[in-house]
Scaffold this motif. Structure first.
Motif, PDB file in Angstrom:
ATOM      1  N   ASP A 196      21.670  40.912  13.159  1.00 12.37           N
ATOM      2  CA  ASP A 196      21.929  39.614  13.781  1.00 12.37           C
ATOM      3  C   ASP A 196      23.271  39.139  13.254  1.00 12.37           C
ATOM      4  O   ASP A 196      23.380  38.683  12.124  1.00 12.37           O
ATOM      5  N   VAL A 197      24.313  39.267  14.075  1.00 10.83           N
ATOM      6  CA  VAL A 197      25.661  38.919  13.614  1.00 10.83           C
ATOM      7  C   VAL A 197      26.381  37.994  14.602  1.00 10.83           C
ATOM      8  O   VAL A 197      27.589  37.866  14.571  1.00 10.83           O
ATOM      9  N   LEU A 232      27.920  38.530   9.461  1.00  8.60           N
ATOM     10  CA  LEU A 232      28.398  39.905   9.394  1.00  8.60           C
ATOM     11  C   LEU A 232      28.643  40.318   7.948  1.00  8.60           C
ATOM     12  O   LEU A 232      28.256  41.421   7.532  1.00  8.60           O
ATOM     13  N   GLY A 233      29.276  39.425   7.166  1.00  9.94           N
ATOM     14  CA  GLY A 233      29.498  39.736   5.757  1.00  9.94           C
ATOM     15  C   GLY A 233      28.200  39.944   5.008  1.00  9.94           C
ATOM     16  O   GLY A 233      28.084  40.848   4.159  1.00  9.94           O
ATOM     17  N   SER A 251      21.403  42.033  17.765  1.00 11.09           N
ATOM     18  CA  SER A 251      20.056  42.095  18.329  1.00 11.09           C
ATOM     19  C   SER A 251      19.940  41.455  19.703  1.00 11.09           C
ATOM     20  O   SER A 251      18.967  41.699  20.422  1.00 11.09           O
ATOM     21  N   ALA A 252      20.916  40.627  20.097  1.00 10.97           N
ATOM     22  CA  ALA A 252      20.864  40.027  21.435  1.00 10.97           C
ATOM     23  C   ALA A 252      21.161  41.043  22.536  1.00 10.97           C
ATOM     24  O   ALA A 252      20.880  40.786  23.715  1.00 10.97           O
ATOM     25  N   ALA A 269      18.438  32.303  16.832  1.00 10.01           N
ATOM     26  CA  ALA A 269      17.728  31.762  17.992  1.00 10.01           C
ATOM     27  C   ALA A 269      17.615  32.848  19.051  1.00 10.01           C
ATOM     28  O   ALA A 269      18.325  33.862  19.026  1.00 10.01           O
ATOM     29  N   THR A 270      16.714  32.610  19.984  1.00 11.39           N
ATOM     30  CA  THR A 270      16.581  33.518  21.124  1.00 11.39           C
ATOM     31  C   THR A 270      17.701  33.216  22.117  1.00 11.39           C
ATOM     32  O   THR A 270      17.870  32.060  22.521  1.00 11.39           O
TER      33      THR A 270
END
Length: 563
Positions: free
Chosen positions: A378-379, A305-306, A345-346, A237-238
């Motif tokens: 994206d983690v 993450l994995g 990415s956030a 999500a954003t």
């Protein structure tokens, strides 16, 4: 014949001392289940009736899509699991043992290996495909933390079905058939549910969905927004926007004595937690050190993450990173060399605060695009208030009641399940795997519809259709009427539990509300005097009545209208 004077229904006034989930408390109190040991439960007669109601609904919908029922053993040779690679890949949850000859064996937690082996032995040509096979069988899982009654156990019955197709397009067809069948199953079970995107996990493959029943006892968190539903393990999500400090031409070190937490640095610097960079050193594989960065108000999602790493990892100990990065509580990405950095990415702003890699110091004005090299990933866990297509998401707990997986060729290749196509070329079979837990369906129904008096079963899952309470003693007119009504209800095809025990109305009504059948009928002296049979609709405990003349038929018609 189901008379409570002869039926094994050991109701209890108090729940187990260790019970937290509502379904755990009520299924025990209602005499539906009993514990044998940690994560091991017996289904008593009434509970097993509800369980088998769920089983039959599942069976009917699978048969309707052309699935063929079979039965595979729980005890498997370890060799087959070794061929698939899961014997070593799965941790302590897999029961491993040896037989009397010393051969390694496995207690199956699912049956991909066995069913694929059968298909490998039988399927030869493209003409033999597609196939849909399924069974209901006991599964064994050495669950480290059994909890919540029948929701997380070490032994349980599962329906697992498998599709076998010629290619990815065929797999999509089998997957869609199961999606439609599952939608019908959970609708027929009377549950509130939704289908969400999920992680493939230990199953492997190319895609998966989970079916979730929302309730407070749920152990999965689901991210929901209009037109969007996903397990938080994979949800994207954003992020909510955060106010950042003014950008600087270069990072600037400042003193932060004793401030080793996000909260402490945030207060000291007078900025929101989201203006900080949170750094997690991890060890990938045996000894590869990496640094993971997320926004200060976010949390690392270990599943994401994995998947991003494509390898196992663990948190690094301070002794493993202090000399290469800095002291614990003060680490950050600026100036780090020789340690790969994963940037969530956030973190897309241009002025953050991060650790300075020196004790009692942080650095402000950090620009991730300028001040260090990283790989964008994206983690993070999504948070309530993040948005999808402009809509805010909410996070809701839910019980996983089913799952569907696109396995692709994950098992067919190592286990040799191939076929010859139209041109005589050997191709691997494409597979899908689909699971449902009848016990979880029952527990979810209890969680969603129970009230302070007890269970309120959906009509399709209730162990009995009608709970008949007789208040007259043997030899009285009211007792004779209750006996007559019992036989008439059964003749109409209704499953009736008849409380013919000696005892007062209070105890009988309490048990009826606890057991939770959709409709209760009461026959006593007032019934004869009023010319009516008292009827209580369990959902909402609404009192109604049916005329004494034709009471069985009237009760049957009322029952058909209930949820």
């Amino acid at each position: 014949m189901t008379r409570l004077s002869q039926y094994f229904l050991p109701t209890e006034k108090q729940p187990p001392a260790d019970a937290e989930a509502l379904s755990h408390k009520l299924l025990v109190r209602a005499g539906m289940i009993r514990q044998v040991g940690a994560g091991l439960w017996s289904w008593l007669p009434a509970g097993y009736r509800a369980h088998q109601k769920a089983v039959q609904i599942i069976r009917e919908e699978l048969d309707a899509i052309g699935a063929q029922e079979m039965l595979m053993p729980v005890l498997n040779p370890a060799e087959i699991w070794q061929k698939s690679g899961r014997y070593d890949a799965i941790g302590g949850e897999l029961f491993r043992l040896k037989d009397r000859r010393g051969a390694d064996m496995v207690l199956a937690m699912t049956h991909e290996e066995i069913v694929t082996t059968h298909v490998a032995q039988v399927v030869r040509s493209y003409r033999d495909l597609p196939q849909i096979l399924y069974h209901f069988q006991v599964k064994e899982r050495d669950e480290p933390r059994p909890r919540a009654g029948v929701l997380r156990t070490r032994e349980f019955i599962m329906k697992d079905s498998y599709t076998f197709d010629r290619d990815a397009a065929g797999l999509d067809v089998g997957y869609e058939k199961h999606r439609e069948a599952y939608d019908k199953i959970f609708d027929r079970c009377g549950l509130e549910w939704y289908r969400v995107d999920s992680d493939v996990g230990m199953m492997g493959g190319t895609g998966a969905h989970e079916y979730m029943a929302p309730c407070p006892a749920g152990e999965n968190d689901v991210a929901l927004a209009p037109g969007y539903a996903a397990n938080v393990e994979v949800a994207a999500a954003t992020p909510k926007p955060v106010e950042l400090p003014a950008a600087l031409d270069a990072p600037e070190v400042f003193e932060t004595p004793g401030a080793t937490t996000i909260e402490a640095v945030s207060q000291l610097a007078g900025v929101p937690a989201g203006a900080l960079i949170k750094a997690f050193p991890i060890i990938v594989g045996e000894d590869e050190l990496r640094l993971v960065l997320v926004r200060g108000d976010h949390r690392v999602n270990e599943i994401k993450l994995g998947n991003a790493l494509g390898a196992a990892f663990r948190p690094a100990h301070e002794a493993e990173f202090a000399d290469r990065i800095g002291p614990a509580g003060y680490i950050g990405p600026v100036g780090v060399s020789g340690v790969p950095i994963l940037l969530d990415s956030a973190l897309d702003g241009d002025s953050y605060i991060a650790g300075a890699n020196e004790a009692d110091k942080h650095v402000r004005g950090v620009n991730p695009k300028r001040d260090f090299e990283s790989t964008l990933v994206d983690v993070r866990n999504v948070e309530a208030g993040d948005t999808v297509d402009g809509h805010e998401i909410r996070i809701e707990p839910a019980i996983e009641i089913g799952n569907i997986f696109k396995l692709g060729t994950r098992y067919s290749v190592p286990l040799g399940a191939t076929f010859l196509d139209e041109d005589g070329n050997s191709k691997p079979v494409w597979m899908g795997s689909y699971g449902i837990g009848p016990a979880r369906i029952c527990a979810a129904a209890v969680e969603q519809f129970a009230d302070e008096k007890g269970i309120s079963w959906p009509r399709s899952l209730s162990p009995f259709d009608v709970h008949l309470v007789g208040l007259g003693k043997a030899g009285t007119d009211e007792h004779a009427l209750a006996e007559k009504l019992y036989e008439e209800l059964r003749a109409l095809g209704l499953d009736v539990v008849y409380d013919d025990r000696d005892g007062g109305p209070g105890a009988k009504f309490a048990d009826a509300e606890l057991v939770g059948c959709p409709l209760r009928l009461t026959v006593g002296r007032r019934t004869i005097e009023a010319g009516e049979v008292e009827a209580q609709v369990r959902r909402g405990r609404e009192t109604r009545s049916v005329p004494l003349e034709g009471a069985a038929e009237a009760a049957y018609e009322l029952w058909k209208t209930l949820p």
